[in-house]
Design an enzyme around this catalytic site. Structure first.
Site, PDB file in Angstrom:
ATOM      1  N   HIS A   1      15.863  38.824  27.263  1.00 39.10           N
ATOM      2  CA  HIS A   1      15.901  39.766  25.916  1.00 39.10           C
ATOM      3  C   HIS A   1      16.163  40.990  26.326  1.00 39.10           C
ATOM      4  O   HIS A   1      15.597  42.090  25.595  1.00 39.10           O
ATOM      5  CB  HIS A   1      14.577  39.418  25.112  1.00 39.10           C
ATOM      6  CG  HIS A   1      14.129  37.882  25.183  1.00 39.10           C
ATOM      7  ND1 HIS A   1      14.388  37.244  24.012  1.00 39.10           N
ATOM      8  CD2 HIS A   1      13.434  37.222  26.092  1.00 39.10           C
ATOM      9  CE1 HIS A   1      13.875  35.988  24.326  1.00 39.10           C
ATOM     10  NE2 HIS A   1      13.307  36.158  25.582  1.00 39.10           N
TER      11      HIS A   1
ATOM     12  N   SER B   1      34.939  63.585  27.938  1.00 39.37           N
ATOM     13  CA  SER B   1      34.939  63.735  26.466  1.00 39.37           C
ATOM     14  C   SER B   1      35.521  65.030  26.033  1.00 39.37           C
ATOM     15  O   SER B   1      35.681  65.860  27.037  1.00 39.37           O
ATOM     16  CB  SER B   1      33.413  63.735  26.127  1.00 39.37           C
ATOM     17  OG  SER B   1      33.325  64.467  24.645  1.00 39.37           O
TER      18      SER B   1
ATOM     19  N   LYS C   1      29.707  64.586  29.685  1.00 36.39           N
ATOM     20  CA  LYS C   1      30.333  63.223  29.596  1.00 36.39           C
ATOM     21  C   LYS C   1      31.075  62.389  30.677  1.00 36.39           C
ATOM     22  O   LYS C   1      31.955  63.207  31.220  1.00 36.39           O
ATOM     23  CB  LYS C   1      30.733  62.678  28.286  1.00 36.39           C
ATOM     24  CG  LYS C   1      29.637  63.035  27.099  1.00 36.39           C
ATOM     25  CD  LYS C   1      28.531  62.175  26.980  1.00 36.39           C
ATOM     26  CE  LYS C   1      28.701  60.720  26.912  1.00 36.39           C
ATOM     27  NZ  LYS C   1      29.013  60.699  25.295  1.00 36.39           N
TER      28      LYS C   1
ATOM     29  N   GLU D   1      34.423  49.284  27.882  1.00 35.02           N
ATOM     30  CA  GLU D   1      34.223  49.262  26.331  1.00 35.02           C
ATOM     31  C   GLU D   1      35.604  48.682  25.838  1.00 35.02           C
ATOM     32  O   GLU D   1      35.543  47.944  24.983  1.00 35.02           O
ATOM     33  CB  GLU D   1      34.120  50.655  25.884  1.00 35.02           C
ATOM     34  CG  GLU D   1      32.643  51.077  26.260  1.00 35.02           C
ATOM     35  CD  GLU D   1      32.686  52.641  26.003  1.00 35.02           C
ATOM     36  OE1 GLU D   1      32.746  53.257  24.722  1.00 35.02           O
ATOM     37  OE2 GLU D   1      32.324  53.306  27.003  1.00 35.02           O
TER      38      GLU D   1
END
Ligand code: ARG
Length: 461
Positions: free
Chosen positions: A157, A278, A284, A291
């Protein structure tokens, strides 16, 4: 009246929009090599069986070889107005060698020709994907070997559950990838079957030798039913399904890497060459590759759905619907290969941060099960031990302590049975070391797992 192959039957030119709509050369041109090799084998067999003369056969075969060489050197460009790669190759052949070229298509239809070409194309691609998967497995095994004692939290979980090692976690993916290899091998078996000779649907009256074509092209066997031979695309669906499963595995791994390289986890750091920045936030460093892999998994599922839906309810035998098979299966292959190409070096170059893994493991009461097991070993029933440990965890949370730092007095207050040796029993290292059953995270078990996996990989290659 036009230059269409079927002009004799028609009294009008095909509407240009229909030509464009019908054409598949923009995406089936990539099978040019398989198409030519298949034609060479077919022509050779026709010659051997005395269906075409030796002289014509010689012209056809050398003509086809010339076309292949010219396509590969760039001297011959695909004609975008051709209907498909089969028509294109045949038209060029006839242009180059004259009437003999018109004898190539004897005892053959584009229906069995295209079935042959796709099988040959997939048969060439499956080993490429397999070797990429094997490389990923080797990379993971190497990394696991270096992290046999790197303790990290195992999760259920996404809550810290029990201590494991990073090696154990990586080896879970190795098992998935080994199954992926097995599925590709299985798919390959049903792909490597030779459909030529099915012709349009009902085979042919010519005395052809299908077995000879099978041998010439290195297939394992020939298809058994001409209707099925031209209308079967199960092998495409199976491959798309195997690749969907592979992508599902990569997407789970990708998701974990997204988590692991976040500041919240910081279990790993991606190499600068495999991360992105970024345009606005200077701080970043983003895991774009993972992704994209997560996202592209949807594409491959889409390809599988396309193929299944395309085949659903199709009457026998060939229907033009089936022309749609190629873009879907090619896309699934291209996507899987593309993902593996970046994923492997990304994994190979990422930095593991064992301190952060251990810190995370130390904070989440992930040794609570071992605390309960300690009481069980001292004679208490598990349910009672479980309840006592729950109380201890509650006390720790209230006092902002962990099971390792809670004083023995507090332990004893809850249950007399506790002694100083509890701290040894619940130390993270003990928790991992004691899980030495086969399949467990103890270093010796993971070593056995690695050995097994290395052998399994050799057998599946
Ligand atoms: N381009 C077609 C395909 O990919 C080849 C087979 C066409 N056969 C036919 N009878 N129209 O499916």
């Amino acid at each position: 009246m036009g230059n269409k192959m079927w002009a004799g039957r028609f009294t009008k030119e095909t509407d240009e929009r229909v030509n464009d709509f019908n054409s598949s050369i923009s995406f089936d041109a990539r099978m040019y090599k398989q198409d030519i090799e298949g034609s060479i084998a077919h022509a050779t067999m026709l010659g051997e069986c005395g269906i075409n003369s030796a002289e014509d056969t010689e012209k056809i075969v050398s003509g086809l070889r010339g076309i292949l060489a010219d396509i590969e050197s760039g001297a011959l460009q695909f004609d975008p107005t051709a209907e498909d790669i089969h028509m294109f190759n045949e038209a060029v052949l006839t242009e180059r060698i004259g009437d003999a070229g018109k004898r190539l298509h004897t005892a053959r239809s584009r229906n069995d020709q295209v079935a042959l070409d796709i099988r040959m194309y997939l048969r060439d691609e499956i080993p490429v994907i397999k070797s990429q998967i094997a490389e990923l497995i080797e990379t993971l095994i190497r990394l696991a070997g270096k992290n046999l004692t790197t303790v990290m939290p195992g999760y259920t979980h996404l809550q810290r559950a029990q201590p494991i090692t990073f090696a154990h976690h990586l080896m879970a993916y190795v098992q998935m990838l080994l199954r992926d290899l097995g599925r590709l091998n299985d798919t390959y078996k049903r792909t490597n079957i030779m459909p030529l000779g099915s012709a349009a649907l009902a085979s042919t009256t010519y005395p052809i030798n299908r077995q000879r074509v099978c041998e010439l092209l290195g297939f394992d066997e020939i298809t058994q039913n001409s209707l099925d031979g031209v209308s079967d695309r199960d092998f495409c669906i199976e491959l798309a399904s195997a690749l969907s499963m592979l992508m599902m595995h990569l997407s789970r791994f990708s998701e974990e890497i997204v988590l692991w390289c976040s500041w919240e986890f910081k279990f790993i750091e991606l190499d600068d060459a495999y991360a992105t920045g970024s345009s606005i936030m200077p701080q970043k460093k983003n895991p774009d590759i993972t992704e994209l892999i997560r996202g592209k998994t949807g594409r491959v599922y889409g390809d599988l759905t396309t193929l299944l839906t395309m085949m659903k309810g199709l009457s026998l035998a060939y229907n033009k619907d089936m022309q749609e098979d190629k873009e879907a299966i090619f896309d699934a292959i291209d996507t899987a290969k593309l993902c593996l190409t970046t994923f492997i070096p990304m994994i190979d170059t990422m930095k593991v941060i064992p301190e952060n893994m251990r810190n995370a493991a130390a904070k989440g009461f992930i040794n609570a099960t071992d605390c309960a097991d300690y009481l069980v070993k001292k004679g208490l029933p598990f349910r009672q031990a479980y309840k006592i440990t729950g109380t201890l965890v509650h006390i720790c949370i209230e006092k902002d302590l962990t099971l390792e730092t809670l004083p023995i007095a507090d332990y004893k207050e809850v249950c007399e049975v506790f002694d100083e040796d509890v701290f040894e029993a619940i130390s993270l290292d003990t928790c991992v070391m004691q899980r030495k059953v086969r399949g467990g995270p103890a270093p010796e078990s993971v070593k056995a797992q690695i050995e097994y996996s290395e052998k399994a990989l050799e057998a599946l290659r």
